[in-house]
Every structure is written in C-alpha cells, then in structure tokens.
Design a protein around this motif. Structure first.
Motif, short mmCIF file in Angstrom:
data_model
loop_
_atom_site.label_atom_id
_atom_site.label_comp_id
_atom_site.label_asym_id
_atom_site.label_seq_id
_atom_site.Cartn_x
_atom_site.Cartn_y
_atom_site.Cartn_z
N LYS A 193 -8.42 -6.53 -2.30
CA LYS A 193 -7.52 -6.88 -3.41
C LYS A 193 -6.11 -7.13 -2.90
CE LYS A 193 -6.13 -5.20 -8.01
NZ LYS A 193 -4.65 -5.18 -7.85
N ARG A 194 -5.61 -6.23 -2.07
CA ARG A 194 -4.24 -6.35 -1.58
C ARG A 194 -4.08 -7.55 -0.64
NH1 ARG A 194 -1.71 -4.11 -5.56
NH2 ARG A 194 -1.94 -1.85 -5.70
N THR A 197 -10.10 -2.02 -2.19
CA THR A 197 -8.65 -1.90 -2.23
C THR A 197 -7.99 -2.84 -1.23
OG1 THR A 197 -8.70 0.41 -2.97
CG2 THR A 197 -6.70 -0.34 -1.85
N LEU A 210 0.81 -1.22 0.00
CA LEU A 210 0.00 0.00 0.00
C LEU A 210 0.84 1.27 0.00
CD1 LEU A 210 -2.74 -1.09 2.58
CD2 LEU A 210 -3.05 -0.79 0.12
#
Length: 322
Positions: free
Chosen positions: A267-268, A264, A56
C-alpha cells in the motif's frame, strides 16, 4: 487432542503474525540494494527508502550489498527473518540469474514474497554514431552478409545485455559474435571506439552519448516509443512482434513474511510512486514508475524466468558455471 495440536499451532502462528503486523513497523527497516552506491538501481532504492521512512514513521535504511550479479543481495534477503524488517530491491537480474546460473544459493521464487513493482526502463539497441547501420533491418542485413563478423558487446556473461542480442540472433537466424566486458561503461566505450558493432543497454546508460551523436539508437526494447527518443522505433515495430524487454525494479521480502505486513508495504509503495515528486525523481534516473499487486509482480517474475529459461534451453552455452 493430538489431531488438534497442529491446527491450534497454526492458529496461534496466524494470531502472532496478525499481532505483529498491527504493530508494524516498530523499529527501523533495512532495504537491501543489490548494487554499489551510485547508479540507477541505488538511486531508485534510496528515493523509495526516503519516502517510505516518512510514510511508515520509522527509518527505512538503504544497505548496499553488491556482487555476484545481484545474487549476494538476493541471498541475504532470502535468509533474513521473515518479519518485514528486511526488504529487498530486485531487478530483472533476479530472473536472468534464475535462468543462467547453474547453482543459485536460493530459490528465486519460493524463498521470496513479492511486494510490489516500482517501475521499469527499456533498453536501447545502439551502434556507433558513424556506423552505416541505421535500423534493425540494416543490422540484420549486415549480419546475414557477413556471418560471424559483426559483434555485440555486453556488460558481462549471463547479463540481460547478453540475453537480448542472443534472443535477437535466435529469432532472426543470424550469427553475431559476443564480446563481453566488465560492466556497462566499458561496453559503451567499446561501441564508441568501434571495437564492437552494437549493444543493448539501459536508456540512462547510453542516452547522453546518443544525444551527443557518439552513438545511434536504432531501436528501443519496450512496448512503446520513448518520449526522450520519439523517432526511435520499438523492436516490435522493427519486425519482432511482442518484443518487450528491459529492466524492471521491485520490492520483495523473505518468504513467510506475514501477509498483513506485505499488504502494508504494498500500500505504501504504491502510494509513494503515485506522488508527482517521487515520479519525477524516479524519472531522473530513467525509471517509468509503475506499481502492482503482489500477485501481479509474482506473475511477472515467473513469466520472465520462463522466457529466459526457454532461451537458455535453446542455447545451453549461456548457462554459467557459478
């Protein structure tokens, strides 16, 4: 015009959320871990936090908030700003608490947005290494021969290690006495010392003693046999079709967190737990990595709560006063 104001406000809120999500993250993120430093839960959180920090581009800082059977951590996350900068690691204890706790300070479903599962680990049903009990069938036969005389240990009232044997008792129609301890370590010590006859507990907590012969594993609670203990049958193989319990690990955020932020993080996290290095690190603390969509995780949580609530309805003495 008055009728348009709520709609305009909603659109404005959505636009603000989308804008915030596009810039996410722009500062450090706190990961609330519901356990003290050390141990599997803390290790899992720190493994994930370290990798997410790199992915991130902002620090994901682990923050331990142990206590009240993980409720302190869950309550903190539930009441945090819904901006994606406070994320929570939760385990099966979250759904167990929803079933057994009389007064939760938060709603276990409505106050959270699910992000993703991280993985899971089954429990092992163990007895003393010198016990004549060598299978679940032996255990049930002994319990039926001496009602109320066999004992099972647990890591405390209202924990998974109590609910699993209570479910076994309910399913098999046997009477086995509960002896609670202050945590998993003293419960393991009690079985090794022949203070109690049996215990359900996580693989990592009992595996060394099983391998040393101090404990004997007679069943595993997951869907399949374990590579580490290939000769130990599942509970399903031992006469309880559909039995699938154990500890899962997942990430949540406060309800109302922008969907784009949740997407987000999802997904990570899923990318991270597919990496061989992260999978190996999680395996060292006994976790079989496995991600999910937010919807899949939410469905699991709801099904888990329903299962344990049904058990508590049959056995209201399992409900705790706190």
């Amino acid at each position: 015009m008055k009728m348009l104001r709520p709609l305009l406000l909603a659109v404005a809120c959505l636009a603000a959320g989308a804008a915030a999500a596009q810039d996410y993250p722009n500062k450090p993120i706190r990961m609330i871990i519901p356990a003290a430093p050390g141990g599997g839960v803390d290790s899992a959180g720190r493994i994930l936090a370290t990798r997410l920090s790199a992915m991130l581009g902002k620090a994901v800082v682990p923050e331990n908030r142990a206590g009240a059977g993980t409720m302190l951590a869950s309550d903190y996350v539930a009441k945090a700003p819904a901006d994606g900068y406070t994320i929570g690691l939760i385990t099966t204890s979250h759904t167990v608490n929803a079933a057994v706790r009389a007064n939760l300070p938060f709603d276990p479903i409505a106050d959270f947005a699910t992000v993703s599962l991280i993985g899971s680990t089954p429990d092992l049903l163990v007895v003393n290494g010198e016990s004549p009990i060598k299978s679940v069938a032996d255990l049930l036969a002994a319990a039926k021969k001496r009602p109320g005389k066999l004992t099972f240990g647990s890591s405390g009232p209202g924990t998974l290690s109590q609910l699993e044997p209570e479910m076994l008792k309910q399913s098999a129609g046997v009477d086995i006495l509960h002896v609670p301890y202050r945590g998993g370590v003293p419960a393991v010590t009690a079985v090794m010392g022949k203070e109690v006859d049996m215990l359900f507990l996580g693989v990592v907590a009992v595996a060394p003693q099983v391998e040393a012969g101090k404990l004997r594993a007679i069943a595993t609670t997951g869907k399949g046999r374990l590579a580490r203990f290939p000769n130990v049958p599942t509970m399903a193989e031992s006469g309880f079709p559909g039995w699938d319990t154990g500890i899962w690990y997942g990430v949540v955020v406060p309800a109302g967190t922008p969907p784009a932020v949740v997407a987000t993080l999802n997904k990570r996290i899923n990318e991270a737990i597919e990496e061989p290095e992260i999978r190996n690190k999680l395996a060292t603390v006994g976790i079989e990595p496995g991600g999910s969509t937010p919807e899949q995780f939410s469905a699991l949580m709801k099904a888990d709560i329903e299962r344990w609530k049904k058990l508590v309805e049959k056995l209201p003495q399992l409900k705790t006063a706190d």
